[in-house]
Design an enzyme around this catalytic site. Structure first.
Site, short mmCIF file in Angstrom:
data_model
loop_
_atom_site.label_atom_id
_atom_site.label_comp_id
_atom_site.label_asym_id
_atom_site.label_seq_id
_atom_site.Cartn_x
_atom_site.Cartn_y
_atom_site.Cartn_z
N GLU A 1 -8.86 -41.79 -10.65
CA GLU A 1 -9.50 -41.14 -9.09
C GLU A 1 -9.21 -42.66 -8.32
O GLU A 1 -9.85 -43.18 -8.61
CB GLU A 1 -10.56 -40.32 -9.30
CG GLU A 1 -10.69 -40.02 -7.83
CD GLU A 1 -11.78 -39.38 -7.91
OE1 GLU A 1 -11.71 -38.09 -8.25
OE2 GLU A 1 -12.75 -39.34 -7.34
N ASP B 1 -23.34 -20.75 -13.81
CA ASP B 1 -22.55 -22.42 -13.55
C ASP B 1 -21.40 -22.25 -14.57
O ASP B 1 -19.52 -22.67 -14.47
CB ASP B 1 -22.94 -23.91 -13.54
CG ASP B 1 -22.90 -24.40 -12.77
OD1 ASP B 1 -21.80 -24.36 -11.38
OD2 ASP B 1 -22.26 -26.06 -14.15
#
Length: 313
Positions: free
Chosen positions: A32, A175
């Protein structure tokens, strides 16, 4: 309490051979980057891309600022990677302060530029400390964004996962439910927030499997060179920072090269333990610096493609 099989296997491997010596090089890596703000930073980014390119990453991703604040720079960076390097590039895209039509226009620009992979994120409020509120004409969450992108083109889509629970989630079950909704909406894989201990990931992986999640979950790895900075980042995203990490960096504030050595050692050891537990893919948060991720990949047996081809001849 039964000792996990991967722990016994890891102990055997550590005693039987020098660390990392027996890894087969069967690891898939991705990296990234963030879009540069200045010409100097632009040069540093492309140097990092050039350094990591020979490792044959399965993709690289480029982040997207809150509220589209880096929209043009993100697009330019991703398009250039696709155009000049041949590396599959993924563009981050968030729901923040953008209508569905605006997001569709950005996605269409990516598709026209040859970008076939999107990292779809809800994003956080541009106002620090405030909860996210979707625009009236925008997407309410990442699952809706994934579904919207799927209606446009057959993008490959990665989404975020949180081994220690997203700060906005009420609890871990909620979640995981949210992660499953994103994957059921058409996402290809999940990439985790960074974490520091292998059991954090293994517990999350087991819980995801128990919740019926069968998609690939890729561990996100953050090489730490500045303890104070990573402690601040961790507090914002709900990542626990173990006490031993602080001890490892004590006394090195004025020793940047020593901090790099510690960073590589810590992150590579985390990856080695994850590898022993069956993981064969890693996503590195590079912060636009190649040397740490390159060194970790080297220890994991990942070699430049040309070098590997020569060795196999």
């Amino acid at each position: 309490m039964t000792t996990p099989t991967y722990t016994l296997s890891e102990a055997h491997r550590a005693l039987a051979a020098p660390l990392f010596a027996d890894l087969a090089g069967d690891v898939a890596v991705s990296f990234e980057f963030f879009p540069p703000k200045t010409d100097k930073l632009d040069g540093a980014l492309w140097e990092a891309v050039s350094t990591l390119r020979p490792l044959d990453p399965r993709f690289v991703s480029v982040t997207y600022g809150a509220g589209g604040s880096t929209r043009e720079r993100t697009h330019a960076t991703v398009a250039r990677i696709v155009r000049e390097t041949g590396i599959p590039a993924a563009a981050h895209l968030t729901c923040v302060e953008a209508s569905r039509d605006e997001i569709a226009a950005v996605a269409e620009e990516y598709w026209a530029s040859g970008v076939r992979h999107i990292v779809a994120l809800r994003g956080d409020s541009p106002q620090p400390g405030e909860r996210y509120h979707p625009p009236a004409d925008g997407y309410e969450n990442a699952a809706a964004l994934v579904a919207g992108l799927r209606r446009l083109h057959p993008f490959e889509i990665s989404v975020a996962a949180y081994p220690e629970c997203h700060p906005d989630s009420e609890h871990a079950v909620a979640d995981l439910d949210n992660l499953k909704r994103k994957l059921d909406a058409g996402a290809t894989r999940a990439i985790t927030q960074f974490f520091f201990e292998p059991d954090t990931f293994f517990r999350f992986r087991d819980a995801a499997a128990a919740a019926g999640i069968g998609a690939e979950i890729v561990p996100g790895i953050m090489p730490v060179t500045n303890y104070a900075s990573v402690a601040r980042m961790s507090a914002m995203c709900g990542t626990a920072v173990p006490a031993w990490l602080k001890r490892l960096f004590e006394g090195l504030d004025d020793q940047p090269q020593m901090r790099q050595l510690v960073a590589v050692t810590v992150a590579a050891e985390l990856c080695r333990r994850l590898y022993a537990g069956g993981e064969r893919a890693f996503h590195f948060y590079t912060l636009n610096r190649a040397e740490l991720s390159y060194a970790i990949c080297h220890l994991l047996g990942v070699r430049p493609v040309r070098e590997a081809a020569v060795a196999a001849a």
